[in-house]
Design an enzyme around this catalytic site. Structure first.
Site, mmCIF file in Angstrom:
data_model
loop_
_atom_site.group_PDB
_atom_site.id
_atom_site.type_symbol
_atom_site.label_atom_id
_atom_site.label_comp_id
_atom_site.label_asym_id
_atom_site.label_seq_id
_atom_site.Cartn_x
_atom_site.Cartn_y
_atom_site.Cartn_z
ATOM 1 N N LYS A 1 1.042 4.227 -3.002
ATOM 2 C CA LYS A 1 0.791 5.657 -2.527
ATOM 3 C C LYS A 1 2.112 6.644 -2.932
ATOM 4 C CE LYS A 1 -3.555 4.885 -1.966
ATOM 5 N NZ LYS A 1 -4.392 5.193 -2.774
ATOM 6 N N TYR B 1 0.958 -1.134 -0.011
ATOM 7 C CA TYR B 1 -0.005 -0.169 0.007
ATOM 8 C C TYR B 1 0.906 1.383 0.036
ATOM 9 C CZ TYR B 1 -3.970 3.021 1.233
ATOM 10 O OH TYR B 1 -4.964 4.105 1.322
#
Length: 269
Positions: free
Chosen positions: A173, A169
């Site tokens: 990002k 994740y």
């Protein structure tokens, strides 16, 4: 003659932050194209009906459902094309759709989970930026210059501070930040601004799922996180929607290439 502000396309709009953004931009006067995966079409239909019950300047707003899988280039391209064909233009793209697979140490993260996370969180954002930019560049040329549109991506506090257990994740990002900065430079000559929002932990189903997969009680998890926030509360989807409303407005006309933190003071740039 319509007094609506333009057309905004919001991905991942069926719930959480995407839903809040769609409703806020609708109340700001935008016609809204609503995206999510095809399996979430019933939720999009409910939201579409809710938006079309809103009046702006005495006129009913219009909304359009454009289901598509952000991992599939032809579907993203078709989503943008349908939006323009049915609504006439594309002035705002909010590439909000995101995926969280699991909380696990990097050494235990499955390759397929890593790939799936990047496929949605960065490839999907890239495809939204790409096809929105193509359309906005064409509109800029047709209009003979001026403001060309606004593109917004979904970053995260994990885009600025790597989080243990969230290697996939965090990677995705951080990539959104780089894509946003490069795109802002490339698209500035066409009057197109590109920014991202970088929220901290927000009360959404995504964060609740994080708690569940981490074998934590969601209510206690939220309460404990709130104690670590200087403002002593979790973020709400409306907090992010308010930021997006500002970033797409003329008041933010000198802001581009930024990933704006919105986290209650838990992290300072």
């Amino acid at each position: 003659m319509s007094i609506h502000k333009g057309v905004a396309l919001v991905t991942g709009a069926s719930r959480g932050i995407g839903r809040a953004i769609a409703l806020r931009l609708a109340n700001d006067g935008y016609t809204i194209a609503l995206n999510d995966v095809p399996s979430n079409l019933p939720s999009l239909t409910i939201l579409k009906n809710e938006i079309e019950s809103i009046k702006y300047g005495g006129q009913n707003l219009r909304a359009l459902s454009v289901p598509a899988d952000m991992r599939e280039e032809e579907q993203v391209k078709a989503m943008v094309e349908k939006t323009v064909r049915d609504l006439g233009t594309l002035d705002v793209m909010v590439a909000n759709a995101g995926l969280y697979k699991s909380a696990a140490p990097m050494v235990d993260t499955k390759s397929e989970d890593f790939d799936d996370t990047l496929a949605v969180n960065i490839r999907g954002v890239f495809l939204c930026y790409k096809y929105a930019a193509k359309q906005m560049i064409a509109q800029h040329t047709q209009r003979g210059g001026g403001a060309g549109g606004t593109i917004i991506g979904a970053a995260s506090v994990a885009a600025k501070q790597g989080l243990a257990g969230l290697s996939a994740y965090s990677t995705s990002k951080w990539a959104v930040r780089g894509l946003t900065q490069a795109s802002a430079l490339e698209l500035a000559p066409y009057g197109i601004r590109v920014n991202a929002y970088a929220p901290g932990f927000t009360v959404t189903k995504l964060v609740e799922d994080f708690a569940v997969t981490s074998k934590l009680d969601p209510r206690k998890f939220f309460a404990d996180l709130s104690q670590d926030v200087p403002l002593k509360r979790m973020g709400a989807p409306d907090d992010i929607a308010n930021l997006v409303s500002f970033l797409v407005s003329d008041q933010a006309s000198y802001i581009t290439g930024q990933s704006v933190s919105i986290n209650g003071g838990t992290f300072f740039d």
